[in-house]
Design a protein around this motif. Sequence first.
Motif, PDB file in Angstrom:
ATOM      1  N   LEU A   1     -89.238  63.637 -18.119  1.00 36.65           N
ATOM      2  CA  LEU A   1     -88.301  62.509 -18.066  1.00 36.65           C
ATOM      3  C   LEU A   1     -87.363  62.579 -16.859  1.00 36.65           C
ATOM      4  O   LEU A   1     -86.342  61.897 -16.826  1.00 36.65           O
ATOM      5  CB  LEU A   1     -87.489  62.452 -19.368  1.00 36.65           C
ATOM      6  N   LYS A   2     -87.689  63.439 -15.893  1.00 36.60           N
ATOM      7  CA  LYS A   2     -86.938  63.534 -14.641  1.00 36.60           C
ATOM      8  C   LYS A   2     -85.496  63.971 -14.849  1.00 36.60           C
ATOM      9  O   LYS A   2     -84.591  63.530 -14.149  1.00 36.60           O
ATOM     10  CB  LYS A   2     -86.997  62.206 -13.883  1.00 36.60           C
ATOM     11  N   ARG A   3     -85.298  64.853 -15.810  1.00 38.70           N
ATOM     12  CA  ARG A   3     -84.020  65.531 -15.953  1.00 38.70           C
ATOM     13  C   ARG A   3     -84.113  66.885 -15.246  1.00 38.70           C
ATOM     14  O   ARG A   3     -85.201  67.419 -15.060  1.00 38.70           O
ATOM     15  CB  ARG A   3     -83.677  65.783 -17.426  1.00 38.70           C
ATOM     16  N   GLN A   4     -82.983  67.427 -14.868  1.00 38.16           N
ATOM     17  CA  GLN A   4     -82.932  68.814 -14.441  1.00 38.16           C
ATOM     18  C   GLN A   4     -82.790  69.666 -15.700  1.00 38.16           C
ATOM     19  O   GLN A   4     -82.346  69.171 -16.739  1.00 38.16           O
ATOM     20  CB  GLN A   4     -81.753  69.028 -13.496  1.00 38.16           C
ATOM     21  N   TRP A   5     -83.145  70.944 -15.601  1.00 39.28           N
ATOM     22  CA  TRP A   5     -83.181  71.722 -16.839  1.00 39.28           C
ATOM     23  C   TRP A   5     -82.884  73.201 -16.605  1.00 39.28           C
ATOM     24  O   TRP A   5     -83.063  73.729 -15.518  1.00 39.28           O
ATOM     25  CB  TRP A   5     -84.525  71.567 -17.548  1.00 39.28           C
ATOM     26  N   VAL A   6     -82.418  73.833 -17.688  1.00 38.46           N
ATOM     27  CA  VAL A   6     -82.176  75.270 -17.721  1.00 38.46           C
ATOM     28  C   VAL A   6     -82.685  75.785 -19.068  1.00 38.46           C
ATOM     29  O   VAL A   6     -82.324  75.239 -20.114  1.00 38.46           O
ATOM     30  CB  VAL A   6     -80.676  75.608 -17.579  1.00 38.46           C
ATOM     31  N   GLY A   7     -83.515  76.810 -19.059  1.00 37.05           N
ATOM     32  CA  GLY A   7     -84.019  77.409 -20.290  1.00 37.05           C
ATOM     33  C   GLY A   7     -83.714  78.890 -20.330  1.00 37.05           C
ATOM     34  O   GLY A   7     -83.771  79.568 -19.296  1.00 37.05           O
ATOM     35  N   ILE A   8     -83.393  79.389 -21.529  1.00 38.24           N
ATOM     36  CA  ILE A   8     -83.095  80.814 -21.711  1.00 38.24           C
ATOM     37  C   ILE A   8     -83.900  81.330 -22.894  1.00 38.24           C
ATOM     38  O   ILE A   8     -83.975  80.662 -23.936  1.00 38.24           O
ATOM     39  CB  ILE A   8     -81.592  81.054 -21.992  1.00 38.24           C
ATOM     40  N   ASP A   9     -84.502  82.503 -22.751  1.00 39.85           N
ATOM     41  CA  ASP A   9     -85.156  83.129 -23.893  1.00 39.85           C
ATOM     42  C   ASP A   9     -85.072  84.640 -23.739  1.00 39.85           C
ATOM     43  O   ASP A   9     -84.986  85.168 -22.627  1.00 39.85           O
ATOM     44  CB  ASP A   9     -86.613  82.698 -24.031  1.00 39.85           C
TER      45      ASP A   9
END
Length: 534
Positions: free
Chosen positions: A340-348
Amino acid sequence: MANQLFYGDNLDVLRSFGSESIDLVYLDPPFNSQANYNVLFKAPTGHKSEAQIEAFEDTWHWNDKAELAFDYVMKSGNSDVTELLRAFRAFLKETDIMAYLTMMAVRLIELHRVLKQTGSLYLHCDPTASHYLKLLLDGVFGAAYYRNEVIWKRTSSHNDAAQGLTRFGKNHDSILFYSKAEAPIWNQQFVPYDDEYIKSHYGQVEPESGRRFTTSDLTAAKAGGDTSYDWHGVRPPTGRYWAYSRANLEKFEAEGRLVYGRTQVPRLKNYLDDMPGVVLGSLWNDIPPINSQAQERLGYPTQKPLALLERILQASSNEGDVVLDPFCGCGTTIHAAEKLKRQWVGIDITHLAISLIEKRLKDAFPGVSFEVHGTPKDLDGAKALAAQDKYQFQWWAVSLVDAVPYGGKKKGADSGIDGFIYFKPDGKQTEKAIVSVKGGENVNVSMIRDLAHVVDREKAKMGVFITLAEPTKPMQTEAVKEGFFETVFGKFPKIQIVTIGELFAGKKPRVPNVDPSSFKKAAIESTHTQESLF
């Protein structure tokens, strides 16, 4: 900040973020599954049991970390959360759920800090702890900023209800929706009209176009502006006025949208295909869970449907906004954000999850660009990871050779297997190579003999020994003594030794015709601009 994956404890990572840097947070923190969360990789042979990896245990216990987290909240300056947590502890004592709530409290405080004033948070949970979590969120965000409890009907009751069960079947999750302030980003979502509504409200069909339509009144009870005039010699009924200006009625007429009855007072034609649908409510029963045959299923038991995350992102963020998932698992939030053309940050907290997300993104979005933090980038980093957690090191090392990981943090004898590489030496029959990983400083020839024994025991065709330390000459000699495996693609060493340094340099084990079907491949996605999702 944007398009980044972090391996590590999300609390530590969050504390490195600047305040008010995130537009939207979605989190699905694991709790009370009564089982370990296992990531399953289906072997091409169909035997999933030998390709099962225990990613992490969904268990929370009152220990030093929980006590430290409780102390942090007490000193946080947030009096509402402090009093809530004290009350919880007086009631729940030092139990597992109290540990869970304490560990969530410190993270929610950080998530509130990093959210922008226009930001929102969606916390996905099951009803076991949703009532406690709502109180906790009231304390962190303020009860005034509670927006909704969304009920997602994820399955049918009969799937959960056992014979003789003295309760109703569990068939829904809760999604608690809070905003940081009074005016969050909000894009109203709609769902399609059902068939009965269409039949009863859009029963007329335009002959020339085949379009369904209904009509609406063009008059109003109160005058406003230029609304008192003759229209082709007709005025509204007594006590009413035109709801639109003459210019608007002329526009409607030019478009063929005026319908005249016996009174000659026109009505406005409204087409079904121009209508957005029904305003979306808080009961979501139109998004099914991911079943075993679903195209998007990647083998992660807690995987949420992409449509669920797309709806949340469409409602509470815009293109270019930054979306954060601090428990990103197999990366559905990240996938939806990229799509959806968002910027993102993921943590695991597991390398296994991070490697799965990397593969998912590269499969679905060829050429995608992002940064990965916390995974080893050089030998010193690899050594540090091996010293910190041998299991995480093994999973990371196995991912470097595109092998299916095997085994987990379980007590018992070491099977000598850390992963499998499946391949088709004749182009038809699937065979396997055993992967063994050693992260210690001392390696010796007996380890090569052990691997050869495991290869024979498991009826495998090849073995790959991954070592952090440099192999000794006797090890290399022992590997050569095992000979070659002949295939239609040529001869390949039956036992191969590859160092972490060589893997960093781009060298891979020589395994012919690797079978990619052991990893479910995400379909290539289109990132063209979408209309609001129904």
